[in-house]
Design an enzyme around this catalytic site. Structure first.
Site, short mmCIF file in Angstrom:
data_model
loop_
_atom_site.label_atom_id
_atom_site.label_comp_id
_atom_site.label_asym_id
_atom_site.label_seq_id
_atom_site.Cartn_x
_atom_site.Cartn_y
_atom_site.Cartn_z
N HIS A 62 0.77 -1.10 -0.01
CA HIS A 62 0.02 -0.01 0.00
C HIS A 62 0.78 1.25 -0.12
O HIS A 62 1.28 1.78 1.08
CB HIS A 62 -0.90 0.10 1.24
CG HIS A 62 -1.79 -1.35 1.26
ND1 HIS A 62 -3.11 -1.10 0.97
CD2 HIS A 62 -1.73 -2.32 1.57
CE1 HIS A 62 -3.98 -2.18 1.11
NE2 HIS A 62 -2.80 -3.33 1.38
N GLN A 155 -11.38 0.49 0.32
CA GLN A 155 -10.75 0.40 1.65
C GLN A 155 -12.01 0.24 2.66
O GLN A 155 -12.09 -0.56 3.51
CB GLN A 155 -9.75 1.40 2.02
CG GLN A 155 -9.38 1.44 3.61
CD GLN A 155 -8.52 0.21 3.96
OE1 GLN A 155 -7.22 0.32 3.76
NE2 GLN A 155 -9.01 -0.71 4.93
N HIS A 213 -8.51 -8.19 -1.13
CA HIS A 213 -8.43 -8.42 0.33
C HIS A 213 -9.69 -9.55 0.86
O HIS A 213 -10.47 -8.98 0.88
CB HIS A 213 -8.54 -6.91 0.97
CG HIS A 213 -7.09 -6.39 1.02
ND1 HIS A 213 -6.47 -5.80 -0.34
CD2 HIS A 213 -6.17 -5.71 1.96
CE1 HIS A 213 -5.60 -5.06 0.00
NE2 HIS A 213 -5.21 -5.19 1.19
N GLU A 216 -9.35 -11.23 5.79
CA GLU A 216 -8.09 -10.73 6.46
C GLU A 216 -8.61 -10.62 7.94
O GLU A 216 -8.65 -9.60 8.54
CB GLU A 216 -7.67 -9.42 5.93
CG GLU A 216 -6.12 -9.24 7.02
CD GLU A 216 -5.49 -7.85 6.18
OE1 GLU A 216 -6.11 -7.18 5.32
OE2 GLU A 216 -4.40 -7.71 6.76
N ASP A 312 3.23 -5.62 1.93
CA ASP A 312 2.03 -4.94 2.53
C ASP A 312 2.16 -3.52 2.86
O ASP A 312 1.49 -2.74 2.38
CB ASP A 312 1.53 -5.89 3.53
CG ASP A 312 -0.02 -5.63 3.65
OD1 ASP A 312 -0.61 -5.12 2.99
OD2 ASP A 312 -0.57 -6.24 4.64
FE FE2 Z 1 -3.15 -5.34 2.35
#
Ligand code: FE2
Length: 415
Positions: A62, A155, A213, A216, A312
């Site tokens: 990111h 996000q 994603h 997670e 990451d």
């Molecule tokens: Fe990530």
């Protein structure tokens, strides 16, 4: 007639196979590889049996949040969710200049350590789409020395706010390479499933890759991976699809994991684990025994699925450490995933090189005649040696040009 010469010859390069060869580079391409190249090079470098391999691939980072640790405050709980909250505050003050400066600094840091292929997520949950625009600009600025793929990453979820769905589509139309998602963070299981269908719909309409994603979280009930795999199988998108993190897979019961593995093998999707981050973020609600919070890397690898590793985060609200070094990532992976067999250690090296290239769907990657002359030289003799010592990268060549060079320091013993 004068004998043929090459622009540059690297002498005595040790390949990962153990073979020692000379490599000739002409312009941007690898022109010849052989045990001993008889021709001369306008320039020659003696590599002396050090390991030469294609560049490292960071398949998951990111860049928009990199180098913001502590802004506006430190993540005291160390959880994913406090990280998302802090980033939510920090991203209110994003500007193109701010994101580009930090992204470039991070990419330079990575390139000096041999990383020349990067897939970065860009948060597209803000009306201005500043993070995305900044990374698209950076992608163009760096293209002569590093290849950057940008993921449109919602996000805050696709259905978390009414405008998010539109923002994701806008981001794809602006030129993101990959469509992202975060189904486990959507309000409900139904929203999560719906978000995956939306991601596939967009990717198919605009001919993009997918990188979600996925799961997670430590919740063993988080089962969006099966939805991603089923969609990949039914749509035929298979290898164009990646499931990142999938940490809940480490908590699934074995009967379900066995059934799931069959579907995964048929789907042919890619996996990305991020062990530096997930060993620290996950298991925070556990007392003891405390889970490792990393997906089943060893079992996926044994099952023949393509697994790569990502850094990451580099100094951001989720992880305040990190130097961008992919050997640190491989080192952590082999510990957390207990991949200490010799073939397993070599596999961890492949996960930050060739497997990452496969995830990013790179062609022209690898040490072969005709390929782009992008390669790195490590102060090591094997993949095992490189990971054990987190060996420094002595030379970084990108598209035929020397990008970075490092002299090896020596410690003298005086007793
Ligand atoms: Fe990530």
């Amino acid at each position: 007639m004068s004998p043929k010469s090459y622009g540059l010859i690297l002498r005595q390069c040790r390949l990962v196979s153990g073979d020692v060869v000379d490599i000739a580079i002409d312009g941007k391409k690898i022109a010849a590889i052989s045990e001993q190249i008889k021709e001369r090079g306008e320039e020659e470098i003696l590599i002396g049996g050090r390991l030469v391999c294609p560049p490292f691939v960071d398949s998951h980072i990111h860049l928009d949040s990199a180098l913001t640790a502590g802004e506006p405050r430190w993540n005291e709980s160390g959880t994913l969710f406090e990280g998302i909250k802090i980033w939510g505050e920090r991203k209110q003050s994003l500007s193109l200049k701010d994101v580009k400066k930090r992204a470039l600094e991070t990419l330079k840091l990575q390139a000096m350590q041999g990383v020349l292929f990067v897939r970065s997520h860009a948060d597209v949950s803000e009306d201005s789409l500043t993070a995305l625009q900044a990374l698209l600009d950076v992608r163009e600025e760096v293209k002569d020395w590093i290849t950057l793929q940008v993921v449109a990453f919602p996000q805050d979820g696709i259905y978390g706010k009414p405008e998010n769905k539109k923002l994701l589509k806008e981001a794809v139309k602006m030129g993101a390479d990959v469509v992202g998602g975060i189904p486990h963070y959507e309000f409900t299981r139904e929203d999560g499933v719906k978000s995956i269908h939306k991601i596939f719909e967009l990717a198919e309409e605009y001919n993009k890759l997918i990188d979600v994603h996925c799961d997670e979280i430590d919740d063993e009930q988080s089962r969006f991976l099966e939805v991603v795999a089923a969609c990949a199988l039914r749509s035929g998108m298979g290898e164009k699809v990646t499931a990142s993190h999938t940490t809940a897979f480490g908590s699934y019961n074995d009967a379900y994991a066995y059934k799931l593995m069959g579907l995964l093998e048929r789907s042919r999707i890619n996996f990305i684990a991020n062990p530096l981050i997930n060993i620290t973020l996950q298991g925070r609600m556990d007392s003891y025994p405390k889970r490792r919070g990393v997906t089943r890397v060893k079992e996926l690898w044994r099952g023949g699925l393509n697994v790569s590793l990502g850094h990451d985060c580099v100094q951001d609200p989720w992880y305040s450490l990190g130097t961008g070094n992919m050997l640190d990532v491989a080192y952590m992976a082999l510990h957390v995933c207990q991949m200490t067999g010799l073939a397993e250690i070599d596999a961890c090296f492949d996960m930050v090189t060739v497997n990452g290239a496969k995830t990013l769907q790179l062609n022209d990657y690898g040490i072969a005649v005709g390929n782009s002359a992008s390669l790195i030289i490590l102060d090591a003799v094997s993949r095992f040696d490189a990971i054990r010592r987190r060996a420094p990268v002595c030379y970084v060549f990108s598209q035929g040009k020397l990008l970075a060079q490092r002299s090896i320091s020596e410690t003298k013993w005086h007793l």
